[in-house]
Design an enzyme around this catalytic site. Structure first.
Site, PDB file in Angstrom:
ATOM      1  N   CYS A  82       0.933  -1.167  -0.146  1.00  0.00           N
ATOM      2  CA  CYS A  82      -0.059  -0.111   0.034  1.00  0.00           C
ATOM      3  C   CYS A  82       0.734   1.257  -0.003  1.00  0.00           C
ATOM      4  O   CYS A  82       1.979   1.334   0.219  1.00  0.00           O
ATOM      5  CB  CYS A  82      -0.848   0.140   1.265  1.00  0.00           C
ATOM      6  SG  CYS A  82      -1.752  -1.647   1.571  1.00  0.00           S
ATOM      7  N   ARG A  87       1.241   2.402  -5.835  1.00  0.00           N
ATOM      8  CA  ARG A  87       1.484   1.364  -4.948  1.00  0.00           C
ATOM      9  C   ARG A  87       0.316   0.422  -4.630  1.00  0.00           C
ATOM     10  O   ARG A  87       0.331  -0.403  -3.839  1.00  0.00           O
ATOM     11  CB  ARG A  87       1.898   1.979  -3.778  1.00  0.00           C
ATOM     12  CG  ARG A  87       3.089   2.718  -3.694  1.00  0.00           C
ATOM     13  CD  ARG A  87       3.432   3.322  -2.441  1.00  0.00           C
ATOM     14  NE  ARG A  87       3.907   2.555  -1.397  1.00  0.00           N
ATOM     15  CZ  ARG A  87       5.021   2.082  -1.321  1.00  0.00           C
ATOM     16  NH1 ARG A  87       6.070   2.594  -2.097  1.00  0.00           N
ATOM     17  NH2 ARG A  87       5.486   0.813  -0.498  1.00  0.00           N
ATOM     18  N   TRP A 110      -2.891  -1.967  -1.914  1.00  0.00           N
ATOM     19  CA  TRP A 110      -3.080  -2.745  -2.858  1.00  0.00           C
ATOM     20  C   TRP A 110      -3.037  -4.188  -2.210  1.00  0.00           C
ATOM     21  O   TRP A 110      -2.132  -4.613  -1.417  1.00  0.00           O
ATOM     22  CB  TRP A 110      -1.438  -2.976  -3.595  1.00  0.00           C
ATOM     23  CG  TRP A 110      -1.098  -4.057  -4.269  1.00  0.00           C
ATOM     24  CD1 TRP A 110      -0.550  -5.203  -3.906  1.00  0.00           C
ATOM     25  CD2 TRP A 110      -1.430  -4.252  -5.684  1.00  0.00           C
ATOM     26  NE1 TRP A 110      -0.203  -5.912  -5.043  1.00  0.00           N
ATOM     27  CE2 TRP A 110      -0.599  -5.364  -6.173  1.00  0.00           C
ATOM     28  CE3 TRP A 110      -1.882  -3.368  -6.634  1.00  0.00           C
ATOM     29  CZ2 TRP A 110      -0.828  -5.916  -7.533  1.00  0.00           C
ATOM     30  CZ3 TRP A 110      -2.121  -4.025  -7.813  1.00  0.00           C
ATOM     31  CH2 TRP A 110      -1.527  -5.257  -8.377  1.00  0.00           C
ATOM     32  N   ASN A 132       1.326   0.167   6.231  1.00  0.00           N
ATOM     33  CA  ASN A 132       1.672  -0.731   4.938  1.00  0.00           C
ATOM     34  C   ASN A 132       2.788  -1.627   5.565  1.00  0.00           C
ATOM     35  O   ASN A 132       3.518  -1.415   6.168  1.00  0.00           O
ATOM     36  CB  ASN A 132       2.639   0.314   3.968  1.00  0.00           C
ATOM     37  CG  ASN A 132       3.167  -0.345   2.854  1.00  0.00           C
ATOM     38  OD1 ASN A 132       2.753  -1.738   2.540  1.00  0.00           O
ATOM     39  ND2 ASN A 132       4.498   0.178   2.388  1.00  0.00           N
ATOM     40  N   GLY A 133       2.555  -2.898   5.100  1.00  0.00           N
ATOM     41  CA  GLY A 133       3.163  -4.207   5.597  1.00  0.00           C
ATOM     42  C   GLY A 133       2.653  -5.161   6.232  1.00  0.00           C
ATOM     43  O   GLY A 133       1.223  -5.298   5.962  1.00  0.00           O
ATOM     44  N   GLU A 182      14.722 -18.584 -18.174  1.00  0.00           N
ATOM     45  CA  GLU A 182      14.151 -17.227 -17.820  1.00  0.00           C
ATOM     46  C   GLU A 182      14.994 -16.371 -18.040  1.00  0.00           C
ATOM     47  O   GLU A 182      14.666 -14.876 -18.595  1.00  0.00           O
ATOM     48  CB  GLU A 182      14.058 -17.223 -16.336  1.00  0.00           C
ATOM     49  CG  GLU A 182      13.437 -15.766 -15.489  1.00  0.00           C
ATOM     50  CD  GLU A 182      12.282 -15.460 -16.168  1.00  0.00           C
ATOM     51  OE1 GLU A 182      11.458 -15.959 -17.087  1.00  0.00           O
ATOM     52  OE2 GLU A 182      11.790 -14.092 -15.993  1.00  0.00           O
ATOM     53  N   LYS A 214      14.087 -13.105 -20.466  1.00  0.00           N
ATOM     54  CA  LYS A 214      14.282 -11.631 -20.194  1.00  0.00           C
ATOM     55  C   LYS A 214      15.384 -11.064 -21.455  1.00  0.00           C
ATOM     56  O   LYS A 214      15.257  -9.818 -21.884  1.00  0.00           O
ATOM     57  CB  LYS A 214      15.256 -11.387 -18.916  1.00  0.00           C
ATOM     58  CG  LYS A 214      14.421 -11.834 -17.688  1.00  0.00           C
ATOM     59  CD  LYS A 214      13.486 -10.910 -17.353  1.00  0.00           C
ATOM     60  CE  LYS A 214      12.116 -11.421 -18.165  1.00  0.00           C
ATOM     61  NZ  LYS A 214      11.230 -11.898 -17.316  1.00  0.00           N
ATOM     62  N   GLU A 268      13.182 -10.591 -24.799  1.00  0.00           N
ATOM     63  CA  GLU A 268      12.084  -9.869 -24.961  1.00  0.00           C
ATOM     64  C   GLU A 268      12.526  -8.290 -24.833  1.00  0.00           C
ATOM     65  O   GLU A 268      11.766  -7.445 -25.311  1.00  0.00           O
ATOM     66  CB  GLU A 268      11.106 -10.137 -23.783  1.00  0.00           C
ATOM     67  CG  GLU A 268      11.428  -9.956 -22.408  1.00  0.00           C
ATOM     68  CD  GLU A 268      10.370 -10.185 -21.276  1.00  0.00           C
ATOM     69  OE1 GLU A 268       9.181 -10.026 -21.630  1.00  0.00           O
ATOM     70  OE2 GLU A 268      10.694 -10.547 -20.308  1.00  0.00           O
ATOM     71  N   HIS A 317      22.385 -32.243 -28.628  1.00  0.00           N
ATOM     72  CA  HIS A 317      21.489 -32.944 -29.406  1.00  0.00           C
ATOM     73  C   HIS A 317      20.977 -32.281 -30.615  1.00  0.00           C
ATOM     74  O   HIS A 317      19.861 -32.264 -31.019  1.00  0.00           O
ATOM     75  CB  HIS A 317      20.360 -33.708 -28.618  1.00  0.00           C
ATOM     76  CG  HIS A 317      20.622 -34.799 -27.719  1.00  0.00           C
ATOM     77  ND1 HIS A 317      21.168 -35.892 -28.142  1.00  0.00           N
ATOM     78  CD2 HIS A 317      20.828 -34.605 -26.404  1.00  0.00           C
ATOM     79  CE1 HIS A 317      21.407 -36.755 -27.028  1.00  0.00           C
ATOM     80  NE2 HIS A 317      21.124 -35.866 -26.047  1.00  0.00           N
ATOM     81  N   LYS A 364       1.781  -5.887 -20.593  1.00  0.00           N
ATOM     82  CA  LYS A 364       2.027  -6.414 -19.146  1.00  0.00           C
ATOM     83  C   LYS A 364       1.010  -7.769 -18.884  1.00  0.00           C
ATOM     84  O   LYS A 364       1.441  -8.516 -18.196  1.00  0.00           O
ATOM     85  CB  LYS A 364       1.907  -5.291 -18.079  1.00  0.00           C
ATOM     86  CG  LYS A 364       2.154  -5.783 -16.723  1.00  0.00           C
ATOM     87  CD  LYS A 364       3.647  -5.892 -16.409  1.00  0.00           C
ATOM     88  CE  LYS A 364       4.033  -6.440 -15.009  1.00  0.00           C
ATOM     89  NZ  LYS A 364       5.296  -7.206 -15.298  1.00  0.00           N
TER      90      LYS A 364
HETATM   91  C1  F6R Z   1       7.956 -11.857 -19.170  1.00  0.00           C
HETATM   92  C2  F6R Z   1       6.632 -11.802 -18.962  1.00  0.00           C
HETATM   93  C3  F6R Z   1       5.601 -12.619 -19.508  1.00  0.00           C
HETATM   94  C4  F6R Z   1       4.511 -13.031 -18.340  1.00  0.00           C
HETATM   95  C5  F6R Z   1       3.299 -13.732 -18.817  1.00  0.00           C
HETATM   96  C6  F6R Z   1       2.680 -14.268 -17.943  1.00  0.00           C
HETATM   97  O1  F6R Z   1       8.955 -11.050 -18.704  1.00  0.00           O
HETATM   98  O2  F6R Z   1       6.343 -10.791 -18.262  1.00  0.00           O
HETATM   99  O3  F6R Z   1       5.993 -13.618 -20.056  1.00  0.00           O
HETATM  100  O4  F6R Z   1       5.425 -13.851 -17.313  1.00  0.00           O
HETATM  101  O5  F6R Z   1       2.634 -13.160 -20.048  1.00  0.00           O
HETATM  102  O6  F6R Z   1       1.975 -13.277 -17.107  1.00  0.00           O
HETATM  103  P1  F6R Z   1       1.309 -13.601 -15.868  1.00  0.00           P
HETATM  104  O7  F6R Z   1       2.001 -13.796 -14.753  1.00  0.00           O
HETATM  105  O8  F6R Z   1       0.585 -12.356 -15.305  1.00  0.00           O
HETATM  106  O9  F6R Z   1       0.179 -14.455 -16.174  1.00  0.00           O
END
Ligand code: F6R
Length: 626
Positions: free
Chosen positions: A21, A47, A94, A120-121, A498, A502, A505, A521, A621
């Site tokens: 929050c 937040r 939040w 907050n916490g 992962e 990163k 993308e 392989h 996002k």
């Molecule tokens: C990569 C990324 C995406 C999400 C994916 C799932 O950095 O952000 O690959 O991980 O779109 O998103 P959520 O976790 O919101 O279902």
């Protein structure tokens, strides 16, 4: 602010929640506090934004206005900005668990309405404190942990203490992480603020003093800032700010410093991008994720221990957290789970799903269309749905029979960073809970992991403080390469995948990731002189085999970039570049630490190439289309 991190639909009453929050407080010489707090809260909306509230004290009486909903909606409904008085507190929330509600929105008050508090916490011992206070006759209006603070202060006021001392004594009883701001009807000239492990800053000015979770809240009013440290209190009056140590009551002296940032920069707390800020938030976000209460993990573990089939369903980064967790479920809990990407789940496994199936869905946003359609398909077939999400009230949490909040707070960067390490922390805690339920975890193993959980925030901080320059210099050397490959073995396959995600993308490069053993392989044909291959190589049970893979790559001219423990000799000797992470990390927890250099690598490479890491092209996002 919260009371639990999970809610069992059908079994536990509503209203229990964790939150991340924003808090704000102000004491003015002139004018009304309502519009000032409203403005501060608008700036803290990043937040959290599922409930909002303000309280002020006028003529010896506390008035509270609060409700669930976005700040503008609550303003339209209640006119919170119209709150009168010169002294007040405010909160924007939040929730990381549970439906937002009016009763759980802040501020919270005591029985006699003499004290109001925003928080907050997470107060870890709230249950015990609540029972003690109820035994003394206190009556609670909400199910939050925050409300106990108001009653605890009331209890100390009853013994004749002044407001400041009552808050100080109350704070000594709290365990957990908290930033608090309180007002009191009997001392209407002040706000008392407390900080332990949750951010809190004070702003001073000739026209009044402020306190907030973050500088942007009051930056348009003052750039004179005092940072509160852990276990400190600030007492704000209109013309003074007094700092006090909580344990001794001793007064502290600290001069304000001038913040030169624009509001925009301040939102990123001085970091050039949200992504870098969020990478640096991980010591705290992992600690918050690990605060998930055992009782709720145990409820999830119960469902899993009864299931005949368990699938971990997620997309993107969340899928990688599930891949790493698969290793923990099999090695710790000796339970087979199948990690499947959301878009493939029903086509490939739908025919197997029935009432004896558990689907554990993991989604930061809780709104990813592919994950949700897998969940809906599984639900239609009678499966039990477990959810881990960063967004309480999201569709995933509403579809889940049991869900846990990962407590990361909002993630602004499109690339998931702090939410990956938080998801994995929760998943590994769940694997431990399942292993305990099945009574198969060795004491020594449990002790090692528990100690590791305690160390994780320090290990992450160490990497951030010692390896950043090294990562930057490697980026400089390799920034002209057109592709990279990431390799790992065992649990580090997830780290490699992962790290690759990163990088591709953010830098738009066709990067490759493989289980290192599989690389011969096929992938090996790509390797030629100078091709950069990045190894995540913790000293675990696969270590001797990964040395072989490093040699295979090296023999074909690859440039080896390795992430290894401090104690490493063998892989580092074969490497052209080495990034060191602390030694002694249990294998199970290694991705949570080894991913840090790869997040930094992707970030700095994108910046080096002139791309905006916060807004990679073609990505959103939350992916709400199939
Ligand atoms: C990569 C990324 C995406 C999400 C994916 C799932 O950095 O952000 O690959 O991980 O779109 O998103 P959520 O976790 O919101 O279902």
């Amino acid at each position: 602010m919260l009371i639990t991190s999970v809610r069992i639909r059908r079994r536990i009453p509503a209203g229990e929640m964790f939150q991340m929050c924003g808090i704000a407080a102000s004491v003015l010489k002139n004018g009304e506090v309502g519009p000032v707090l409203y403005d501060c809260l608008k700036r803290l909306e990043y937040r959290g934004y599922d409930s909002v509230g303000e309280a002020s004290v006028v003529d010896g009486k506390i008035t509270v206005k609060k409700d669930k909903g976005k700040i503008e909606d609550v303003e339209r409904e209640l006119r919170i900005s119209g709150l009168k008085g010169r002294v007040g507190i405010g909160h924007t929330r939040w929730a990381t668990h549970g439906a937002p509600s009016q009763e759980n929105a802040h501020p919270h008050t005591d029985c006699a309405n003499t004290v109001a508090v925003v928080h907050n916490g997470i107060i870890e011992n709230f249950m015990q404190l609540r029972q003690e206070l109820e035994a003394k006759g206190h009556r609670f209006k909400s199910r939050t942990d925050t409300e106990i603070v108001a009653h605890l202060v009331e209890e100390h006021l009853r013994t004749g203490k002044g407001f400041v001392e009552a808050v100080r004594f109350a704070a000594t009883k709290l365990t957990g992480a908290y930033a608090l701001a309180l007002i009191c009807a009997s001392e209407p000239d002040k706000v008392v603020c407390v900080r332990k492990e949750s951010p809190l800053v004070v702003g001073t000015s000739p026209t009044g003093n402020y306190c907030a979770s973050d500088i942007p809240a009051f930056l348009s009013r003052t750039n004179q800032v005092i940072l509160l440290e852990d276990d400190e209190m600030a007492v704000l009056t209109a013309d003074n700010v007094k700092l006090v140590r909580i344990d001794s009551g001793e007064e502290l002296r600290r001069e304000p410093f001038k913040v030169e940032w624009s509001v925009e920069t301040a939102l990123k707390t001085g970091f050039p991008h949200f992504m870098l800020k969020e990478i640096h938030e991980q010591p705290l976000s992992v600690r918050n994720a690990l605060r998930t209460q055992a009782i709720y993990l145990d409820l999830m573990a119960s469902a899993m221990s009864k299931a005949k089939k368990i699938f971990l369903v997620a997309c993107g980064t969340s899928h990688h957290a599930c891949l790493a967790a698969t290793y923990a479920f099999s090695n710790l809990a000796k339970v087979a789970v199948a990690p499947v990407v959301g878009s493939e789940f029903i086509d490939s496994y739908g025919a197997l799903v029935d009432q004896e199936t558990v689907v554990l869905a993991v989604s930061q946003s809780g709104e990813t269309a592919d994950t949700l359609s897998a969940v809906r398909g599984a639900k239609d077939r009678g499966a039990t749905i477990l959810g881990i999400s960063n967004t309480m009230g999201s569709t995933l949490t509403r579809l889940s029979d049991v869900y846990i909040g990962q407590n990361s707070g909002p993630e602004m960067g499109v690339a998931a960073t702090k939410t990956f390490t938080a998801q994995l922390s929760v998943l590994i805690k769940l694997a431990v809970a399942l292993a305990r339920k099945r009574d198969i975890i060795r004491k020594s193993q449990l002790e090692e992991i528990e100690a590791g959980f305690g160390q994780l925030p320090n290990w992450i901080s160490m990497i951030l403080s010692t390896q950043q320059e090294q990562v930057k210099s490697i980026v400089e050397k390799y920034s002209d390469r057109s592709s990279f490959c990431f390799l790992g073995r065992g649990i580090s396959v997830a780290t490699a995948l992962e790290g690759r995600l990163k990088l591709l993308e953010l830098s738009y490069l066709p990067a490759i990731a493989y289980p290192a053993g599989e690389s011969k392989h096929g992938f090996i044909s790509v390797v030629e002189e100078g091709y950069p291959v990045i190894f995540a190589a913790p000293k675990d049970e696969s270590y001797s085999r990964i040395i072989g893979n490093v040699m295979e790559m090296k023999a074909r001219g690859a440039r080896i970039i390795s992430i290894v423990g401090e104690e490493d000799d063998d892989v580092s000797k074969l490497s052209d570049e080495t990034i060191r992470v602390p030694s002694g990390i249990p294998t199970m927890l290694s991705p949570i630490v080894y991913i840090l250099p790869l997040q930094l690598f992707a970030y700095y490479l994108a910046v080096r190439k002139g791309y905006d890491p916060d807004f990679p092209r073609n990505l959103a996002k939350s992916v709400t289309v199939h």
